[in-house]
Design a protein around this motif. Structure first.
Motif, PDB file in Angstrom:
ATOM      1  N   GLN A 150      -8.949  13.058  -1.567  1.00  0.00           N
ATOM      2  CA  GLN A 150      -7.513  13.262  -1.354  1.00  0.00           C
ATOM      3  C   GLN A 150      -7.123  12.960   0.094  1.00  0.00           C
ATOM      4  OE1 GLN A 150      -6.984  17.285  -2.773  1.00  0.00           O
ATOM      5  NE2 GLN A 150      -6.174  16.575  -4.744  1.00  0.00           N
ATOM      6  N   ASN A 192      -7.157   9.241   0.526  1.00  0.00           N
ATOM      7  CA  ASN A 192      -6.008   8.607  -0.123  1.00  0.00           C
ATOM      8  C   ASN A 192      -4.728   8.805   0.688  1.00  0.00           C
ATOM      9  OD1 ASN A 192      -7.780   7.823  -2.090  1.00  0.00           O
ATOM     10  ND2 ASN A 192      -6.995   9.203  -3.656  1.00  0.00           N
ATOM     11  N   TYR A 249      -2.427   5.888   2.375  1.00  0.00           N
ATOM     12  CA  TYR A 249      -0.977   5.845   2.188  1.00  0.00           C
ATOM     13  C   TYR A 249      -0.251   5.868   3.539  1.00  0.00           C
ATOM     14  CZ  TYR A 249       3.737   7.261   0.907  1.00  0.00           C
ATOM     15  OH  TYR A 249       5.100   7.333   0.778  1.00  0.00           O
ATOM     16  N   ILE A 256      -3.716   3.905  -5.405  1.00  0.00           N
ATOM     17  CA  ILE A 256      -3.702   5.019  -4.463  1.00  0.00           C
ATOM     18  C   ILE A 256      -2.333   5.123  -3.793  1.00  0.00           C
ATOM     19  CG2 ILE A 256      -4.601   5.789  -2.211  1.00  0.00           C
ATOM     20  CD1 ILE A 256      -7.371   4.692  -3.218  1.00  0.00           C
ATOM     21  N   THR A 308      -0.095   8.345  -4.479  1.00  0.00           N
ATOM     22  CA  THR A 308       0.103   9.199  -3.316  1.00  0.00           C
ATOM     23  C   THR A 308       1.566   9.220  -2.907  1.00  0.00           C
ATOM     24  OG1 THR A 308      -2.142   8.659  -2.619  1.00  0.00           O
ATOM     25  CG2 THR A 308      -0.732   9.709  -0.990  1.00  0.00           C
TER      26      THR A 308
END
Length: 95
Positions: free
Chosen positions: A50, A53, A57, A83, A87
């Motif tokens: 996470q 990602n 982003y 992604i 995201t």
């Protein structure tokens, strides 16, 4: 999973009841229902991905191109684009 003789650990009344249903056969008794941890929750992998990602982003939003992100993170173009889209929707839900 090991074989256990019911005589060794079951109360006599329960053993007798079970013998009414099944005798001399092997029976599997499942564990009680338990909540299992989701993938990567116990070892931190989920949080690591996470964070990665969100970093992908953030870099994309700050001007990095998809080819640059592919080179940096060694992911496919499809993965990078997924992604970014996923995201983006998560980030939009936080505001």
């Amino acid at each position: 999973m090991g074989y256990k003789n019911g005589r060794d650990f079951l109360p006599a009344s329960l053993l007798k009841q079970l013998q009414d249903y099944i005798q001399g056969e092997i029976i599997y008794i499942p564990k009680k229902e338990q909540t299992r941890a989701g993938w990567g929750e116990n070892n931190g992998t989920r949080q690591t991905i996470q964070r990665r990602n969100f970093e992908i982003y953030r870099l994309y939003e700050n001007g990095s191109t998809v080819p640059e992100l592919i080179q940096t993170y060694h992911l496919s173009e499809d993965s990078i684009r997924k992604i970014i889209v996923k995201t983006r929707s998560v980030a939009a839900g936080q505001h």
